[in-house]
Each structure stands twice: as C-alpha cells, then as structure tokens.
Design an enzyme around this catalytic site. Structure first.
Site, PDB file in Angstrom:
ATOM      1  N   TRP A  99      30.495  53.267  53.812  1.00 20.43           N
ATOM      2  CA  TRP A  99      31.086  53.611  55.105  1.00 20.43           C
ATOM      3  C   TRP A  99      32.466  54.202  54.862  1.00 20.43           C
ATOM      4  O   TRP A  99      33.215  53.641  54.043  1.00 20.43           O
ATOM      5  CB  TRP A  99      31.210  52.333  55.942  1.00 20.43           C
TER       6      TRP A  99
ATOM      7  N   SER B 149      29.522  49.730  48.427  1.00 21.01           N
ATOM      8  CA  SER B 149      30.231  49.144  49.555  1.00 21.01           C
ATOM      9  C   SER B 149      29.253  48.677  50.632  1.00 21.01           C
ATOM     10  O   SER B 149      28.437  47.788  50.396  1.00 21.01           O
ATOM     11  CB  SER B 149      31.246  50.155  50.100  1.00 21.01           C
ATOM     12  N   MET B 150      29.261  49.286  51.814  1.00 24.65           N
ATOM     13  CA  MET B 150      28.314  48.932  52.866  1.00 24.65           C
ATOM     14  C   MET B 150      26.878  49.047  52.390  1.00 24.65           C
ATOM     15  O   MET B 150      26.006  48.286  52.814  1.00 24.65           O
ATOM     16  CB  MET B 150      28.533  49.830  54.082  1.00 24.65           C
TER      17      MET B 150
ATOM     18  N   ASP C 289      40.841  46.274  44.438  1.00 22.55           N
ATOM     19  CA  ASP C 289      40.185  46.776  45.650  1.00 22.55           C
ATOM     20  C   ASP C 289      40.806  46.098  46.863  1.00 22.55           C
ATOM     21  O   ASP C 289      40.656  44.895  47.057  1.00 22.55           O
ATOM     22  CB  ASP C 289      38.682  46.472  45.567  1.00 22.55           C
TER      23      ASP C 289
ATOM     24  N   HIS D 250      38.904  50.763  45.583  1.00 27.62           N
ATOM     25  CA  HIS D 250      37.544  50.683  46.145  1.00 27.62           C
ATOM     26  C   HIS D 250      36.658  51.866  45.744  1.00 27.62           C
ATOM     27  O   HIS D 250      35.525  51.680  45.327  1.00 27.62           O
ATOM     28  CB  HIS D 250      37.643  50.607  47.671  1.00 27.62           C
TER      29      HIS D 250
END
Length: 275
Positions: free
Chosen positions: A29, A95-96, A224, A253
């Site tokens: 995202w 991530s997402m 992160d 990240h």
C-alpha cells in the site's frame, strides 16, 4: 491488456514475464505492480515466470466500491493463481501484501503454493489492543484516514519520505523516485486507499500463521518506521514453523528500492535453495 477477472467481475491488471517456476509478486500500500519492476526483471531474466498484479482499486485494475477486506483480497489472489495456471508458485508479499499471502494460505489451504516470502510485512497484527500491546494506536490510523480525506497528495509527499528514508538516511533515494511513488499512489481510488488502510491496520492474522506449512522467508529493515520490525516480522516468525528471518540493518520500509540489489539476491538465493 492482460487481466484476470474475479468472481465479482473486478478486472485485475496482470504482468506475466518470463518462463520457469512461477513467482507471484503482491505489492504494498498504496502502490502497484510497477513497484516490483527491478525484482521482476531480474527474476524473469534468471529462469523464473514472474506474475505481478495490481490490487483491486489500485494501478490499472478496476476500482469497485467493495471488496477491500482480506477475505476478498485473498480470493483475488486465488483468481490470479487459477487463471494464470501457476503451479508450485512462490508467493512474495510486500508490506500489506503479506496479509494476502497469509489469508490465502489459511482460506485456500495454500493450494498451488510451494514457498512464501514476506518483505516488510504487516503480519501478524498492526493494531494495539489489550492482547497486542506492541501494536499501533487506533488514533494513528484515524489520523491517516483524515489526512487522506483532506489532501492525499500532500499526505503522500511526507509518507514516502518515511517509507524510503529521507535524504539524511543511510539509504537515501532520489527526489524523482519519491515523486514516481507518489504518482503511482494517486492512481488508486480514494475509496480503495482508505479501505485498504483500514484493512491492514485492523486485521488480526495471528491465527493465520499456522497455515504457513511451506518454507517461508521473512525480510525486514531494522529501521522501518512504517511497519516496525519488533511488532511485525520478529513476532510473525515465531508463529511460522518453517521460517527464516533476514534483517537488513539500518534499512527503512521500501526495500525494493533502497536495498534492491540485496533484496533481489536474497530472493534468488531462497528460490534456488528451496527448489
């Protein structure tokens, strides 16, 4: 345009590059499949079939009103796997996207999956609750939702500086890359952007971890600030039986850009070792 059509008639844009054992890349995202291009080119050039798709509501995929919960998103991943006939695939979630991998493994029994990779993943549970004290306060996510409603272009300018680390960081990225990422983020619908943020911030994947019954690699940066490692990958690894963790010291990240060569090398090594 290559597309997959889901059960609710949503069209997902799909890139399908190369030939060989399939690797399915699931973006974070608020980006699109284009964020994977460096890794996708390297994998396709070294004997892998690489499938990367835009999540519903993002990039070049359809922008429906509904379907942004993780059950629906995992069903979208199932449609991609089925309609591309990807057998013995490696799922790579950033991530997402780690949430889609986990929910697919639990909801669809890991069908056609040989191994998994979780990069800067949101697993196992982002929200701070009584039994998850290391999570993030709901108020922080509410603030993000308000900023997106108010001026999402301005919000993303600041967001990506943290996502990739600003110019003072150990691994700075160019101003042009920051603008490129913001442009991709603004392709998504406002509805999808907010609803997906709500999904990844509130979905509890702790019970899904047991569904990882294949070799699984977790990669995360120690600095992160978007998804802190102490409350995510270090915890998730404890619940995944065949897990290996690689920590990138000092990394933020957005590892696909800040540490792209190392990330590509670690992906290739894992694919070779697990073959």
């Amino acid at each position: 345009m290559n597309t997959v059509t889901t059960d609710d008639k949503t069209r997902l844009y799909v890139k399908d590059w190369g030939e060989g054992p399939p690797v399915i890349l699931i973006h974070g995202w608020p980006l699109s499949a284009d964020s994977w291009d460096d890794q996708a080119m390297a994998l396709a050039s070294t004997g892998h079939r690489v499938i990367a798709y835009d999540r519903r509501g993002f990039g070049r995929s359809s922008q429906p009103w509904n379907g942004y919960g993780y059950d629906a998103l995992a069903d979208d991943l199932a449609a991609v796997i089925q309609q591309t006939d990807a057998q013995d695939a490696t799922l790579v979630g950033f991530s997402m996207g780690g949430g889609e991998v986990a929910r697919y493994m639990a909801r669809h029994g890991g069908q056609s999956v040989a191994r998994c990779v979780l990069i800067s993943s949101i697993l196992p549970f982002r929200l701070k609750t009584a039994d998850n004290p290391a999570g993030t306060e709901q108020a922080a996510f509410d603030k993000t939702a308000l900023a997106l409603h108010t001026d999402r272009a301005q919000f993303f300018t600041g967001f990506f500086k943290t996502f990739f680390g600003d110019a003072s960081a150990e691994r700075p990225v160019s101003a042009e890359l920051l603008e490129w990422a913001r442009g991709i983020a603004l392709q998504a619908s406002l509805k999808a952007t907010i609803e997906c943020m709500r999904s990844f911030s509130s979905t509890d994947f702790r019970d899904d971890l047991a569904a990882f019954t294949v070799p699984t690699l977790l990669i995360h940066g120690t600095e992160d600030q978007t998804v802190p490692i102490a409350a995510s990958s270090r915890v998730a690894a404890q619940g995944i039986s065949q897990s290996t963790v690689i920590e990138y010291g000092g990394a933020p990240h957005g590892l696909f850009a800040t540490d792209k060569n190392r990330l590509t090398g670690d992906l290739l090594a894992f694919l070779a070792r697990a073959a």
